[in-house]
Write a protein that holds these residues in place. Structure first.
Motif, short mmCIF file in Angstrom:
data_model
loop_
_atom_site.label_atom_id
_atom_site.label_comp_id
_atom_site.label_asym_id
_atom_site.label_seq_id
_atom_site.Cartn_x
_atom_site.Cartn_y
_atom_site.Cartn_z
N LYS A 91 0.83 -1.21 0.00
CA LYS A 91 0.00 0.00 0.00
C LYS A 91 0.87 1.25 0.00
CE LYS A 91 -3.86 2.18 2.40
NZ LYS A 91 -4.79 2.10 3.50
N LEU A 92 1.95 1.24 0.75
CA LEU A 92 2.84 2.39 0.81
C LEU A 92 3.54 2.60 -0.53
CD1 LEU A 92 4.05 4.61 2.56
CD2 LEU A 92 5.78 2.99 3.32
N ILE A 93 3.96 1.52 -1.16
CA ILE A 93 4.59 1.60 -2.48
C ILE A 93 3.60 2.21 -3.47
CG2 ILE A 93 5.47 0.24 -4.42
CD1 ILE A 93 6.60 -1.72 -2.30
N GLN A 94 2.36 1.76 -3.43
CA GLN A 94 1.34 2.29 -4.33
C GLN A 94 1.14 3.79 -4.10
OE1 GLN A 94 -2.46 0.39 -3.97
NE2 GLN A 94 -3.42 1.65 -5.53
N GLN A 95 1.12 4.22 -2.84
CA GLN A 95 0.96 5.64 -2.54
C GLN A 95 2.12 6.45 -3.10
OE1 GLN A 95 0.54 5.50 1.73
NE2 GLN A 95 -1.70 5.50 1.63
N TYR A 96 3.33 5.94 -2.97
CA TYR A 96 4.50 6.63 -3.53
C TYR A 96 4.39 6.74 -5.04
CZ TYR A 96 7.21 6.72 0.82
OH TYR A 96 7.67 6.97 2.08
N GLU A 97 4.00 5.64 -5.70
CA GLU A 97 3.88 5.65 -7.16
C GLU A 97 2.81 6.64 -7.62
OE1 GLU A 97 3.29 1.51 -8.06
OE2 GLU A 97 5.45 1.08 -7.97
N GLU A 98 1.70 6.70 -6.90
CA GLU A 98 0.64 7.65 -7.25
C GLU A 98 1.12 9.08 -7.07
OE1 GLU A 98 -2.65 6.44 -4.80
OE2 GLU A 98 -3.08 4.67 -6.03
N THR A 99 1.85 9.34 -6.02
CA THR A 99 2.39 10.68 -5.78
C THR A 99 3.38 11.06 -6.88
OG1 THR A 99 2.13 10.42 -3.39
CG2 THR A 99 3.66 12.13 -4.14
N ILE A 100 4.24 10.15 -7.25
CA ILE A 100 5.20 10.41 -8.32
C ILE A 100 4.48 10.72 -9.63
CG2 ILE A 100 6.98 9.32 -9.78
CD1 ILE A 100 7.90 7.86 -7.17
N GLN A 101 3.46 9.94 -9.95
CA GLN A 101 2.69 10.17 -11.18
C GLN A 101 2.03 11.54 -11.15
OE1 GLN A 101 2.78 8.41 -13.96
NE2 GLN A 101 1.51 9.97 -14.89
N ALA A 102 1.44 11.91 -10.02
CA ALA A 102 0.78 13.21 -9.90
C ALA A 102 1.79 14.34 -10.08
CB ALA A 102 0.08 13.32 -8.55
N LEU A 103 2.98 14.18 -9.52
CA LEU A 103 4.01 15.20 -9.67
C LEU A 103 4.49 15.31 -11.12
CD1 LEU A 103 6.05 14.55 -6.41
CD2 LEU A 103 4.64 16.54 -6.92
N LYS A 104 4.61 14.18 -11.80
CA LYS A 104 4.99 14.21 -13.21
C LYS A 104 3.96 14.97 -14.04
CE LYS A 104 7.78 9.99 -13.40
NZ LYS A 104 7.86 8.61 -13.93
N GLU A 105 2.68 14.73 -13.74
CA GLU A 105 1.62 15.43 -14.45
C GLU A 105 1.67 16.93 -14.17
OE1 GLU A 105 -1.96 13.40 -13.27
OE2 GLU A 105 -1.36 11.55 -14.31
N GLN A 106 1.94 17.31 -12.94
CA GLN A 106 2.04 18.73 -12.60
C GLN A 106 3.22 19.37 -13.32
OE1 GLN A 106 2.22 19.06 -8.32
NE2 GLN A 106 0.12 18.33 -8.04
N ILE A 107 4.32 18.67 -13.43
CA ILE A 107 5.49 19.18 -14.15
C ILE A 107 5.15 19.41 -15.61
CG2 ILE A 107 7.81 18.56 -14.98
CD1 ILE A 107 8.23 17.21 -12.21
N ALA A 108 4.44 18.47 -16.22
CA ALA A 108 4.06 18.59 -17.62
C ALA A 108 3.18 19.82 -17.82
CB ALA A 108 3.35 17.33 -18.09
N VAL A 109 2.22 20.04 -16.93
CA VAL A 109 1.33 21.19 -17.03
C VAL A 109 2.14 22.48 -16.88
CG1 VAL A 109 -0.56 22.44 -15.89
CG2 VAL A 109 -0.75 19.98 -16.30
N LEU A 110 3.04 22.53 -15.93
CA LEU A 110 3.85 23.73 -15.72
C LEU A 110 4.75 24.02 -16.93
CD1 LEU A 110 4.83 23.24 -11.97
CD2 LEU A 110 3.29 24.95 -12.91
N LYS A 111 5.27 22.98 -17.55
CA LYS A 111 6.09 23.17 -18.75
C LYS A 111 5.25 23.77 -19.87
CE LYS A 111 9.69 19.73 -18.04
NZ LYS A 111 10.28 18.45 -18.50
N LEU A 112 4.02 23.28 -20.03
CA LEU A 112 3.12 23.83 -21.05
C LEU A 112 2.83 25.31 -20.78
CD1 LEU A 112 0.55 20.94 -21.60
CD2 LEU A 112 2.22 21.80 -23.25
N LEU A 113 2.60 25.63 -19.52
CA LEU A 113 2.31 27.03 -19.16
C LEU A 113 3.52 27.92 -19.42
CD1 LEU A 113 0.28 26.53 -15.86
CD2 LEU A 113 -0.59 27.35 -18.06
N MET A 114 4.71 27.41 -19.18
CA MET A 114 5.93 28.20 -19.40
C MET A 114 6.16 28.43 -20.89
SD MET A 114 8.48 26.64 -16.47
CE MET A 114 9.91 27.05 -17.41
N ASP A 115 5.77 27.48 -21.72
CA ASP A 115 5.98 27.60 -23.16
C ASP A 115 5.04 28.62 -23.80
OD1 ASP A 115 8.04 25.78 -23.09
OD2 ASP A 115 6.78 24.06 -23.69
N LYS A 116 3.93 28.90 -23.14
CA LYS A 116 2.94 29.84 -23.71
C LYS A 116 3.26 31.26 -23.41
CE LYS A 116 -0.84 26.63 -23.92
NZ LYS A 116 -2.18 26.34 -23.63
#
Length: 116
Positions: A91-116
């Motif tokens: 369960k803890l491993i799954q929580q870490y993986e979900e957090t990592i995925q959410a952070l990756k998605e946030q990074i992608a969104v921020l990169k898109l915003l910076m490019d505009k």
């Protein structure tokens, strides 16, 4: 006679990077009740030893024969400090993986915003 089985259990639990809370939960005990096993306030039974061994993934006789000096000496024989392979609850491993995925998605969104 086996010397201080409660100490051996505590050492293995710490090497496995398990908390008392986690082991207690797996055993269906309160944290305080499990703590009493590790301090020797509650006598360790064969059945309880078998249950704890199963949680640790270590045969009961290895728990009873555990020698922390031998473990750390073996880690240093080849000049290595030793690597502690951590066994974390799924369960803890799954929580870490979900957090990592959410952070990756946030990074992608921020990169898109910076490019505009």
């Amino acid at each position: 006679m086996i010397q201080q089985p409660e100490t051996k259990i505590k050492q293995i639990r710490e090497l496995k990077n398990f908390t008392q809370e986690y082991v207690a939960q797996q055993l269906g005990l309160s944290t305080r009740a499990y703590s009493k096993i590790e301090t020797g306030e509650t006598q360790l039974t064969i059945n309880r030893l078998n249950e704890i061994s199963a949680i640790f993934g270590v045969p009961p006789m290895e728990v009873l024969g555990f020698d922390d000096k031998q473990v750390f000496n073996n880690c240093k024989q080849d000049g290595y400090i030793g690597i502690n392979h951590i066994n974390m609850p799924e369960k803890l491993i799954q929580q870490y993986e979900e957090t990592i995925q959410a952070l990756k998605e946030q990074i992608a969104v921020l990169k898109l915003l910076m490019d505009k």
